[in-house]
Design a protein around this motif. Structure first.
Motif, PDB file in Angstrom:
ATOM      1  N   ALA A   1       0.834  -1.205   0.000  1.00  0.00           N
ATOM      2  CA  ALA A   1       0.000   0.000   0.000  1.00  0.00           C
ATOM      3  C   ALA A   1       0.868   1.253   0.000  1.00  0.00           C
ATOM      4  CB  ALA A   1      -0.926  -0.009   1.216  1.00  0.00           C
ATOM      5  N   MET A   2       1.946   1.233   0.766  1.00  0.00           N
ATOM      6  CA  MET A   2       2.858   2.373   0.800  1.00  0.00           C
ATOM      7  C   MET A   2       3.505   2.583  -0.573  1.00  0.00           C
ATOM      8  SD  MET A   2       6.348   2.898   2.983  1.00  0.00           S
ATOM      9  CE  MET A   2       7.216   1.755   1.948  1.00  0.00           C
ATOM     10  N   LEU A   3       3.921   1.508  -1.217  1.00  0.00           N
ATOM     11  CA  LEU A   3       4.535   1.618  -2.537  1.00  0.00           C
ATOM     12  C   LEU A   3       3.551   2.140  -3.587  1.00  0.00           C
ATOM     13  CD1 LEU A   3       6.730  -1.604  -2.591  1.00  0.00           C
ATOM     14  CD2 LEU A   3       7.495   0.771  -2.356  1.00  0.00           C
ATOM     15  N   ALA A   4       2.287   1.766  -3.449  1.00  0.00           N
ATOM     16  CA  ALA A   4       1.267   2.279  -4.380  1.00  0.00           C
ATOM     17  C   ALA A   4       1.154   3.797  -4.265  1.00  0.00           C
ATOM     18  CB  ALA A   4      -0.083   1.622  -4.098  1.00  0.00           C
ATOM     19  N   HIS A   5       1.186   4.305  -3.043  1.00  0.00           N
ATOM     20  CA  HIS A   5       1.117   5.757  -2.847  1.00  0.00           C
ATOM     21  C   HIS A   5       2.405   6.435  -3.296  1.00  0.00           C
ATOM     22  CE1 HIS A   5      -2.767   6.113  -0.933  1.00  0.00           C
ATOM     23  NE2 HIS A   5      -2.469   5.123  -0.119  1.00  0.00           N
ATOM     24  N   LEU A   6       3.542   5.815  -3.031  1.00  0.00           N
ATOM     25  CA  LEU A   6       4.815   6.429  -3.409  1.00  0.00           C
ATOM     26  C   LEU A   6       5.015   6.512  -4.924  1.00  0.00           C
ATOM     27  CD1 LEU A   6       7.436   5.136  -0.821  1.00  0.00           C
ATOM     28  CD2 LEU A   6       6.564   7.451  -1.122  1.00  0.00           C
ATOM     29  N   GLY A   7       4.246   5.771  -5.669  1.00  0.00           N
ATOM     30  CA  GLY A   7       4.314   5.874  -7.120  1.00  0.00           C
ATOM     31  C   GLY A   7       3.989   7.270  -7.616  1.00  0.00           C
ATOM     32  N   GLY A   8       3.282   8.047  -6.806  1.00  0.00           N
ATOM     33  CA  GLY A   8       2.944   9.415  -7.174  1.00  0.00           C
ATOM     34  C   GLY A   8       4.148  10.314  -7.346  1.00  0.00           C
ATOM     35  N   ILE A   9       5.283   9.883  -6.849  1.00  0.00           N
ATOM     36  CA  ILE A   9       6.510  10.661  -7.032  1.00  0.00           C
ATOM     37  C   ILE A   9       6.845  10.761  -8.523  1.00  0.00           C
ATOM     38  CG2 ILE A   9       8.999  10.601  -6.605  1.00  0.00           C
ATOM     39  CD1 ILE A   9       8.352   9.385  -3.867  1.00  0.00           C
ATOM     40  N   LEU A  10       6.389   9.806  -9.301  1.00  0.00           N
ATOM     41  CA  LEU A  10       6.678   9.775 -10.732  1.00  0.00           C
ATOM     42  C   LEU A  10       5.693  10.584 -11.568  1.00  0.00           C
ATOM     43  CD1 LEU A  10       7.420   5.948 -11.003  1.00  0.00           C
ATOM     44  CD2 LEU A  10       9.074   7.809 -10.808  1.00  0.00           C
ATOM     45  N   ALA A  11       4.817  11.348 -10.943  1.00  0.00           N
ATOM     46  CA  ALA A  11       3.790  12.083 -11.690  1.00  0.00           C
ATOM     47  C   ALA A  11       4.392  13.081 -12.662  1.00  0.00           C
ATOM     48  CB  ALA A  11       2.842  12.796 -10.728  1.00  0.00           C
ATOM     49  N   TYR A  12       5.495  13.695 -12.310  1.00  0.00           N
ATOM     50  CA  TYR A  12       6.115  14.694 -13.174  1.00  0.00           C
ATOM     51  C   TYR A  12       6.521  14.110 -14.519  1.00  0.00           C
ATOM     52  CZ  TYR A  12       9.090  18.503 -14.728  1.00  0.00           C
ATOM     53  OH  TYR A  12       9.646  19.512 -15.464  1.00  0.00           O
ATOM     54  N   VAL A  13       6.848  12.830 -14.538  1.00  0.00           N
ATOM     55  CA  VAL A  13       7.230  12.178 -15.790  1.00  0.00           C
ATOM     56  C   VAL A  13       6.078  11.338 -16.351  1.00  0.00           C
ATOM     57  CG1 VAL A  13       9.718  12.178 -15.365  1.00  0.00           C
ATOM     58  CG2 VAL A  13       8.330  10.292 -14.533  1.00  0.00           C
ATOM     59  N   TRP A  14       4.848  11.652 -15.965  1.00  0.00           N
ATOM     60  CA  TRP A  14       3.616  11.064 -16.487  1.00  0.00           C
ATOM     61  C   TRP A  14       3.432   9.599 -16.105  1.00  0.00           C
ATOM     62  CZ3 TRP A  14       0.572  14.524 -19.248  1.00  0.00           C
ATOM     63  CH2 TRP A  14       1.194  15.692 -19.662  1.00  0.00           C
ATOM     64  N   ALA A  15       4.162   9.085 -15.154  1.00  0.00           N
ATOM     65  CA  ALA A  15       4.093   7.656 -14.845  1.00  0.00           C
ATOM     66  C   ALA A  15       3.638   7.379 -13.418  1.00  0.00           C
ATOM     67  CB  ALA A  15       5.452   7.020 -15.081  1.00  0.00           C
ATOM     68  N   GLY A  16       3.056   8.345 -12.730  1.00  0.00           N
ATOM     69  CA  GLY A  16       2.663   8.152 -11.341  1.00  0.00           C
ATOM     70  C   GLY A  16       1.567   7.126 -11.151  1.00  0.00           C
ATOM     71  N   TRP A  17       0.772   6.896 -12.162  1.00  0.00           N
ATOM     72  CA  TRP A  17      -0.352   5.969 -12.060  1.00  0.00           C
ATOM     73  C   TRP A  17       0.062   4.513 -12.261  1.00  0.00           C
ATOM     74  CZ3 TRP A  17      -1.312   3.268 -16.552  1.00  0.00           C
ATOM     75  CH2 TRP A  17      -0.695   3.761 -17.701  1.00  0.00           C
ATOM     76  N   ILE A  18       1.212   4.259 -12.849  1.00  0.00           N
ATOM     77  CA  ILE A  18       1.604   2.892 -13.202  1.00  0.00           C
ATOM     78  C   ILE A  18       1.834   2.003 -11.966  1.00  0.00           C
ATOM     79  CG2 ILE A  18       3.365   1.493 -14.357  1.00  0.00           C
ATOM     80  CD1 ILE A  18       3.583   3.800 -16.419  1.00  0.00           C
ATOM     81  N   PRO A  19       2.603   2.432 -10.949  1.00  0.00           N
ATOM     82  CA  PRO A  19       2.777   1.544  -9.779  1.00  0.00           C
ATOM     83  C   PRO A  19       1.462   1.233  -9.072  1.00  0.00           C
ATOM     84  CG  PRO A  19       4.414   3.288  -9.751  1.00  0.00           C
ATOM     85  CD  PRO A  19       3.449   3.620 -10.842  1.00  0.00           C
TER      86      PRO A  19
END
Length: 126
Positions: free
Chosen positions: A21-39
């Motif tokens: 669950a923590m890793l799913a939320h931390l995926g948002g760090i990648l939002a700037y490169v359009w990939a925050g939703w993938i994790p």
């Protein structure tokens, strides 16, 4: 005299769920490169059949990251308009920073054993 090092017990199911669950939320760090939703999508797809906190938090993170992605796309379109392009650029930077901060706050809340609800999010995945 032999010394056997201390071996920690294997993580329990609840610890693993919290970590996913923590890793799913931390995926948002990648939002700037359009990939925050993938994790969040990958974790939700893996855990949705099992249920539990990992699936629920991954769904919440996925909904938020898809909302941010829509906002980033809108900002990118506004950037292409000559007169107000600066507004789109500022919106893009602001959304990226908001996604970064809220994703870290959500990851911390989930790791501590709670759950997190983002202040704004479209309910796209149910």
């Amino acid at each position: 005299m032999s010394y056997e090092p201390y071996q920690s017990p294997p993580p329990s199911g609840a610890d693993q769920d919290r970590t996913w669950a923590m890793l799913a939320h931390l995926g948002g760090i990648l939002a700037y490169v359009w990939a925050g939703w993938i994790p969040a999508l990958v974790i939700w797809l893996v855990h949705r059949e099992k249920g539990g906190p990992a699936a629920a938090e991954a769904r919440v993170a996925l909904n938020f990251q898809l909302t941010v992605l829509i906002g980033l796309i809108i900002c990118r379109v506004v950037q292409s308009i000559p007169v107000i392009g600066v507004v789109g650029w500022l919106g893009f930077i602001a959304l990226s920073i908001i996604s970064l901060v809220l994703s870290i706050l959500a990851a911390i809340a989930v790791q501590r054993g709670g759950s997190y609800r983002y202040p704004f999010s479209l309910e796209l995945v149910r």
